[in-house]
Design an enzyme around this catalytic site. Structure first.
Site, short mmCIF file in Angstrom:
data_model
loop_
_atom_site.label_atom_id
_atom_site.label_comp_id
_atom_site.label_asym_id
_atom_site.label_seq_id
_atom_site.Cartn_x
_atom_site.Cartn_y
_atom_site.Cartn_z
N SER A 45 -33.32 36.85 -28.24
CA SER A 45 -33.18 35.83 -27.21
C SER A 45 -31.77 35.27 -27.10
O SER A 45 -31.48 34.54 -26.15
CB SER A 45 -34.16 34.69 -27.48
N THR A 55 -33.81 31.17 -26.10
CA THR A 55 -32.61 30.35 -26.12
C THR A 55 -32.68 29.48 -27.35
O THR A 55 -33.76 29.23 -27.85
CB THR A 55 -32.62 29.43 -24.87
N THR A 114 -27.77 31.40 -25.22
CA THR A 114 -28.86 32.26 -24.78
C THR A 114 -28.37 33.62 -24.28
O THR A 114 -27.21 33.75 -23.90
CB THR A 114 -29.63 31.59 -23.61
N ARG A 145 -26.43 36.82 -13.03
CA ARG A 145 -27.32 35.64 -13.01
C ARG A 145 -26.92 34.65 -14.10
O ARG A 145 -26.67 35.03 -15.24
CB ARG A 145 -28.77 36.09 -13.21
N THR A 185 -35.13 24.92 -23.20
CA THR A 185 -35.34 26.37 -23.25
C THR A 185 -36.45 26.69 -22.27
O THR A 185 -37.29 25.85 -21.98
CB THR A 185 -35.77 26.85 -24.65
N GLY A 186 -36.46 27.93 -21.79
CA GLY A 186 -37.49 28.31 -20.83
C GLY A 186 -36.88 28.64 -19.48
O GLY A 186 -35.68 28.91 -19.40
N1 ASP Z 1 -33.21 28.90 -20.27
C1 ASP Z 1 -32.75 30.24 -20.41
C2 ASP Z 1 -32.29 30.75 -19.09
O1 ASP Z 1 -32.94 30.47 -18.10
C3 ASP Z 1 -33.77 31.19 -20.92
C4 ASP Z 1 -34.70 30.66 -21.96
O2 ASP Z 1 -34.56 29.60 -22.46
O3 ASP Z 1 -35.66 31.32 -22.31
O4 ASP Z 1 -31.36 31.50 -19.08
#
Ligand code: ASP
Length: 357
Positions: free
Chosen positions: A76, A204, A222, A232, A255-256
């Site tokens: 990740s 992340t 991340t 992106r 995160t997310g």
């Molecule tokens: N927040 C991160 C992103 O959108 C990804 C993650 O946290 O899983 O790049």
């Protein structure tokens, strides 16, 4: 001696508690403290040890996330992160240093395993805040970072498998057996299925540290959403979205699904809500509610609940802390005088309320 012990001994704290937000004043100051996403469990222990010995809170938090950045088994972040749709690992990170009110960030950085340190170098050695892509890499090389291939065999196999299963009509076939694409991390906001049934992974680390003087540092790093379109940028490197720190109030991060967070500037909003008097938990719940209110229909189930995961973490200057997410079951990492541990995030909805894509 920790701040609570200092306070108990009647020693003046180096900041004015009366200036802190009004929420949950009953809690005695609980600093130093480090709070992170669950995959930062090893990192919070390292960061806490460092700040207990007098390290700067941002240096400590970065040293904490470096563990995952350099771990090839964590898919990740950093080395071994899952790649974009072309099979190239592109990394994002941002940092903030509370005492000096500075920030740094990089996005779409290739071939450097520790974007958190490159973000700090942007902060320390430039008049800018945010470098991206080729420019960020050239800057990192000038700063002495060593380039390396970040795509591990495990992540390459995961990418091949995704590519081969993407479109039955294209020329990519076969692929390795459907196993091993999931990350080793304990954090549950990792593997998602989109509206077309395609699996993608997020992951992340956010880490926020408060030292015994109440000084704060925060970092988020991340490899972003797996299989993303090249170029992106998620929320992690965006100051105010993926993390934010105000030395007079506290820090927050996420995160997310970054796309959901960017639209509400979630970390900034959490810190502002704490400034207005909400406790970290109240602030994060309000942020999650705002995320849902700002979510387009295609990403909501028929019951109005989100189809994605997003988790926020916050710590106040006096050491109150929280992790919060949409659905029950996510954890976060904490280290304070009681030791390093994972705790349950508070949540808005039970897992049974999660809509099917
Ligand atoms: N927040 C991160 C992103 O959108 C990804 C993650 O946290 O899983 O790049």
């Amino acid at each position: 001696m920790g701040a609570s012990a200092l306070a108990a001994a009647g020693v003046a704290l180096p900041f004015d508690l009366g200036a802190l937000p009004a929420g949950d004043r009953s809690a005695a100051p609980n600093i130093p403290i480090v709070v992170a996403s669950a995959n930062g469990i090893r990192g919070v222990a390292r960061a806490y040890d460092m700040i207990a010995k007098g390290a700067d809170p941002l240096d400590a938090a970065i040293a904490g996330v470096n563990i995952q950045e350099l771990d090839p088994d964590d898919q990740s972040v950093g080395l071994g992160g899952l790649p974009n749709e072309e099979g190239v690992v592109q990394l994002d990170a941002s940092v903030m240093h509370g005492p000096t009110r500075r920030a740094g960030a990089v996005a779409c950085l290739e071939d450097i395993a520790t974007p958190s340190l490159v973000a700090k170098a942007v902060m320390d050695y430039t008049d800018h805040v945010f470098l991206v892509g080729e420019g960020a890499k050239r800057f990192a090389l000038k700063m002495g970072f060593k380039p390396q291939e970040l795509l591990t065999e495990k992540s390459r196999q995961a990418w091949l498998r995704w590519r081969a299963n993407l479109n039955p009509g294209d020329a990519w076939i076969g692929g390795p057996p459907a196993e091993g694409a999931r990350t080793s991390s304990a954090n549950r906001d990792k593997v998602h299925v989109d509206a077309n049934g395609v699996e993608y992974t997020t992951g992340t680390i956010n880490m926020c540290a408060v030292d015994s003087r109440g000084d704060i540092g925060s970092v988020t790093t991340t490899s972003g959403m797996s299989w993303k379109i090249p170029g992106r940028v998620g929320d992690s490197p965006i100051i105010g979205a993926g993390q934010y720190c105000d030395n007079t109030v506290g820090a927050a991060g996420s995160t997310g699904r970054g796309e959901a967070n960017i639209k509400v500037c979630g970390a900034f909003l959490a810190v502002e809500l704490m400034r207005q008097g909400k406790s970290p938990e109240e602030a994060l719940h309000t942020v999650m509610e705002r995320v849902i209110a700002m979510t387009e229909k295609r990403l909501l189930g028929a019951n109005g609940r989100p189809l994605f995961d997003l988790t926020f973490y916050a710590v106040a200057k006096d050491g109150r802390y929280a992790g919060a997410c949409a659905y029950e079951g996510t954890q976060f990492a904490v280290a304070d005088a009681k030791g390093a541990r994972v705790e349950k995030c508070s949540f808005l909805f039970r897992e049974s309320e999660r809509p099917r894509a």
